[in-house]
Design a protein around this motif. Structure first.
Motif, PDB file in Angstrom:
ATOM      1  N   GLU A 172       0.824  -1.198   0.000  1.00 40.23           N
ATOM      2  CA  GLU A 172       0.000   0.000   0.000  1.00 40.23           C
ATOM      3  C   GLU A 172       0.864   1.257   0.000  1.00 40.23           C
ATOM      4  O   GLU A 172       2.018   1.245   0.439  1.00 40.23           O
ATOM      5  CB  GLU A 172      -0.926   0.004   1.215  1.00 40.23           C
ATOM      6  CG  GLU A 172      -1.955  -1.111   1.188  1.00 40.23           C
ATOM      7  CD  GLU A 172      -2.894  -1.051   2.368  1.00 40.23           C
ATOM      8  OE1 GLU A 172      -2.543  -0.401   3.384  1.00 40.23           O
ATOM      9  OE2 GLU A 172      -3.979  -1.651   2.285  1.00 40.23           O
ATOM     10  N   VAL A 173       0.268   2.336  -0.501  1.00 45.34           N
ATOM     11  CA  VAL A 173       0.949   3.619  -0.535  1.00 45.34           C
ATOM     12  C   VAL A 173       1.421   3.982   0.874  1.00 45.34           C
ATOM     13  O   VAL A 173       0.749   3.692   1.864  1.00 45.34           O
ATOM     14  CB  VAL A 173       0.021   4.704  -1.117  1.00 45.34           C
ATOM     15  CG1 VAL A 173      -1.204   4.932  -0.236  1.00 45.34           C
ATOM     16  CG2 VAL A 173       0.770   6.005  -1.335  1.00 45.34           C
ATOM     17  N   LYS A 174       2.601   4.561   0.953  1.00 45.43           N
ATOM     18  CA  LYS A 174       3.269   4.974   2.196  1.00 45.43           C
ATOM     19  C   LYS A 174       3.886   3.816   2.971  1.00 45.43           C
ATOM     20  O   LYS A 174       4.483   4.037   4.019  1.00 45.43           O
ATOM     21  CB  LYS A 174       2.327   5.780   3.100  1.00 45.43           C
ATOM     22  CG  LYS A 174       1.872   7.098   2.481  1.00 45.43           C
ATOM     23  CD  LYS A 174       1.040   7.907   3.458  1.00 45.43           C
ATOM     24  CE  LYS A 174       0.622   9.224   2.829  1.00 45.43           C
ATOM     25  NZ  LYS A 174      -0.223  10.028   3.756  1.00 45.43           N
ATOM     26  N   ASN A 175       3.752   2.569   2.470  1.00 47.12           N
ATOM     27  CA  ASN A 175       4.509   1.469   3.076  1.00 47.12           C
ATOM     28  C   ASN A 175       5.989   1.641   2.747  1.00 47.12           C
ATOM     29  O   ASN A 175       6.349   2.176   1.693  1.00 47.12           O
ATOM     30  CB  ASN A 175       4.042   0.121   2.545  1.00 47.12           C
ATOM     31  CG  ASN A 175       2.748  -0.362   3.178  1.00 47.12           C
ATOM     32  OD1 ASN A 175       2.040  -1.147   2.595  1.00 47.12           O
ATOM     33  ND2 ASN A 175       2.439   0.100   4.376  1.00 47.12           N
ATOM     34  N   GLU A 176       6.843   1.155   3.615  1.00 48.28           N
ATOM     35  CA  GLU A 176       8.282   1.197   3.375  1.00 48.28           C
ATOM     36  C   GLU A 176       8.746  -0.129   2.786  1.00 48.28           C
ATOM     37  O   GLU A 176       8.482  -1.192   3.337  1.00 48.28           O
ATOM     38  CB  GLU A 176       9.038   1.458   4.678  1.00 48.28           C
ATOM     39  CG  GLU A 176      10.536   1.582   4.482  1.00 48.28           C
ATOM     40  CD  GLU A 176      11.269   1.888   5.773  1.00 48.28           C
ATOM     41  OE1 GLU A 176      12.459   1.536   5.863  1.00 48.28           O
ATOM     42  OE2 GLU A 176      10.651   2.482   6.672  1.00 48.28           O
ATOM     43  N   ILE A 177       9.392  -0.072   1.632  1.00 42.13           N
ATOM     44  CA  ILE A 177       9.944  -1.258   0.982  1.00 42.13           C
ATOM     45  C   ILE A 177      11.402  -0.986   0.648  1.00 42.13           C
ATOM     46  O   ILE A 177      11.716  -0.005  -0.038  1.00 42.13           O
ATOM     47  CB  ILE A 177       9.185  -1.623  -0.310  1.00 42.13           C
ATOM     48  CG1 ILE A 177       7.718  -1.864  -0.016  1.00 42.13           C
ATOM     49  CG2 ILE A 177       9.788  -2.855  -0.959  1.00 42.13           C
ATOM     50  CD1 ILE A 177       6.910  -2.200  -1.248  1.00 42.13           C
ATOM     51  N   ASP A 178      12.277  -1.834   1.116  1.00 43.94           N
ATOM     52  CA  ASP A 178      13.707  -1.729   0.819  1.00 43.94           C
ATOM     53  C   ASP A 178      14.249  -0.335   1.119  1.00 43.94           C
ATOM     54  O   ASP A 178      15.047   0.214   0.369  1.00 43.94           O
ATOM     55  CB  ASP A 178      13.978  -2.090  -0.646  1.00 43.94           C
ATOM     56  CG  ASP A 178      13.508  -3.494  -0.968  1.00 43.94           C
ATOM     57  OD1 ASP A 178      13.437  -4.313  -0.044  1.00 43.94           O
ATOM     58  OD2 ASP A 178      13.204  -3.762  -2.143  1.00 43.94           O
ATOM     59  N   GLY A 179      13.789   0.265   2.197  1.00 43.80           N
ATOM     60  CA  GLY A 179      14.304   1.557   2.616  1.00 43.80           C
ATOM     61  C   GLY A 179      13.642   2.748   1.962  1.00 43.80           C
ATOM     62  O   GLY A 179      13.986   3.895   2.274  1.00 43.80           O
TER      63      GLY A 179
ATOM     64  N   LYS B  98       4.905   5.605  -3.257  1.00 43.60           N
ATOM     65  CA  LYS B  98       4.040   6.720  -3.623  1.00 43.60           C
ATOM     66  C   LYS B  98       2.720   6.250  -4.212  1.00 43.60           C
ATOM     67  O   LYS B  98       1.843   7.053  -4.510  1.00 43.60           O
ATOM     68  CB  LYS B  98       4.768   7.628  -4.620  1.00 43.60           C
ATOM     69  CG  LYS B  98       6.007   8.285  -4.032  1.00 43.60           C
ATOM     70  CD  LYS B  98       6.675   9.199  -5.033  1.00 43.60           C
ATOM     71  CE  LYS B  98       7.904   9.863  -4.420  1.00 43.60           C
ATOM     72  NZ  LYS B  98       8.581  10.770  -5.397  1.00 43.60           N
ATOM     73  N   LYS B  99       2.582   4.919  -4.421  1.00 44.06           N
ATOM     74  CA  LYS B  99       1.331   4.357  -4.922  1.00 44.06           C
ATOM     75  C   LYS B  99       1.236   2.902  -4.498  1.00 44.06           C
ATOM     76  O   LYS B  99       2.201   2.325  -3.976  1.00 44.06           O
ATOM     77  CB  LYS B  99       1.245   4.469  -6.444  1.00 44.06           C
ATOM     78  CG  LYS B  99       2.283   3.645  -7.189  1.00 44.06           C
ATOM     79  CD  LYS B  99       2.065   3.741  -8.694  1.00 44.06           C
ATOM     80  CE  LYS B  99       3.048   2.837  -9.451  1.00 44.06           C
ATOM     81  NZ  LYS B  99       2.802   2.860 -10.912  1.00 44.06           N
ATOM     82  N   ASP B 100       0.066   2.291  -4.687  1.00 43.91           N
ATOM     83  CA  ASP B 100      -0.128   0.886  -4.362  1.00 43.91           C
ATOM     84  C   ASP B 100       0.515   0.001  -5.420  1.00 43.91           C
ATOM     85  O   ASP B 100       0.555   0.360  -6.609  1.00 43.91           O
ATOM     86  CB  ASP B 100      -1.622   0.550  -4.287  1.00 43.91           C
ATOM     87  CG  ASP B 100      -2.306   1.197  -3.102  1.00 43.91           C
ATOM     88  OD1 ASP B 100      -1.599   1.736  -2.219  1.00 43.91           O
ATOM     89  OD2 ASP B 100      -3.544   1.161  -3.040  1.00 43.91           O
ATOM     90  N   TYR B 101       1.010  -1.153  -4.988  1.00 44.68           N
ATOM     91  CA  TYR B 101       1.558  -2.149  -5.903  1.00 44.68           C
ATOM     92  C   TYR B 101       0.928  -3.501  -5.593  1.00 44.68           C
ATOM     93  O   TYR B 101       0.634  -3.812  -4.434  1.00 44.68           O
ATOM     94  CB  TYR B 101       3.079  -2.272  -5.763  1.00 44.68           C
ATOM     95  CG  TYR B 101       3.855  -1.118  -6.353  1.00 44.68           C
ATOM     96  CD1 TYR B 101       4.230  -1.110  -7.688  1.00 44.68           C
ATOM     97  CD2 TYR B 101       4.206  -0.026  -5.558  1.00 44.68           C
ATOM     98  CE1 TYR B 101       4.945  -0.050  -8.224  1.00 44.68           C
ATOM     99  CE2 TYR B 101       4.918   1.032  -6.087  1.00 44.68           C
ATOM    100  CZ  TYR B 101       5.282   1.015  -7.418  1.00 44.68           C
ATOM    101  OH  TYR B 101       5.989   2.070  -7.951  1.00 44.68           O
TER     102      TYR B 101
END
Length: 200
Positions: free
Chosen positions: A95-102, A106-109
Motif C-alpha cells: 500500500e501507498v506509504k509502506n516502506e519497501i527496501d528503505g 508513492k502508490k499501491d503495488y
C-alpha cells in the motif's frame, strides 16, 4: 497486470489438467505396502505474507511483512513416499506509504507470483507419526511487483493433519531473485504461507 494474472492462472490450470491424466489411486513399485500413496493429490488454500526488506536474512525485522489481499493456492502431486511436485499461485500487495527496501511507496503495488517446487518429505525418516508431515523443497518461480522477475526458491514447511483428509500447513520460502541488485522492488524476499490442505 490483468493479462499477467490471467496467464499465470491458465498456466497453473494447464499444469493441473495435464498431470491429472494419471490415475489417483496408483500403486507404486515399492518394497513395502506402507509406501502406497492413497491420496497423491492435495489442494492447499490460504493466506501469505511477503517480506519487504529485500534481504537474505530470514529473521531480520520479522514485523516488516505485507498483508494486502493475501491469497495463496497450490496443487501438489506426491508420486512416492518421499517426493512430490507442487505448483502455487500467490497474490499480495503493497500500500501507498509502506516502506519497501528503505523507500516509501508513492502508490499501491500488487504482488503476484507462481512457483514450482520439488519437495522432499523427511518426517518419516525422523519419527513414525501420521499426524505431521515435514518437508524441504527447492524450485523456481516468477513474480512481479513493479516488473517481472524470476527467482530460485528454497522452501521449508510442515502440515499438521487434524483429520484423515484435512490439515493445516505452515510454509516459509526464501526467494533469490535474478538481477536482484538491479531491481528496486522485484528483488530477494521471503514469503510465508498459512493454508488449509485437502487430500483429493
Amino acid at each position: 497486470m490483468r493479462n499477467l494474472v490471467l496467464f499465470l492462472i491458465l498456466v497453473s490450470l494447464f499444469t493441473f489438467d495435464s498431470q491429472s491424466q494419471t490415475t489417483s489411486n496408483t500403486r507404486y513399485d515399492t518394497a513395502s505396502e506402507s509406501d502406497f500413496i492413497d491420496s497423491p493429490w492435495k489442494l492447499s488454500v490460504g493466506v501469505n505474507a511477503v517480506g519487504s526488506l529485500g534481504t537474505r536474512q530470514p529473521f531480520a525485522r520479522l514485523d516488516e511483512f505485507q498483508f494486502k489481499n493475501p491469497f495463496a493456492i497450490a496443487i501438489e502431486h506426491k508420486w512416492s513416499k518421499y517426493f512430490a511436485i507442487e505448483q502455487d499461485v500467490t497474490i499480495n500487495g503493497y500500500e501507498v506509504k509502506n516502506e519497501i527496501d528503505g523507500g516509501v511507496l508513492k502508490k499501491d503495488y500488487t504482488y503476484i507470483s507462481t512457483n514450482t517446487y520439488i519437495k522432499y518429505y523427511f518426517s518419516d525418516v525422523l519419527f513414525n507419526a501420521d499426524w505431521i508431515d515435514l518437508y524441504a523443497g527447492a524450485g523456481f518461480g516468477i513474480f512481479s511487483v513493479n516488473e517481472l522477475n524470476s527467482s530460485g526458491n528454497l522452501a521449508f514447511g510442515g502440515t499438521l493433519w487434524v483429520s484423515d483428509n484435512i490439515g493445516v500447513r505452515l510454509q516459509g520460502v526464501a526467494k533469490f531473485a535474478v538481477n536482484a541488485k538491479d531491481r528496486q522492488f522485484d528483488n530477494n524476499h521471503f514469503q510465508y504461507m498459512l493454508q488449509v490442505v485437502f487430500k483429493l
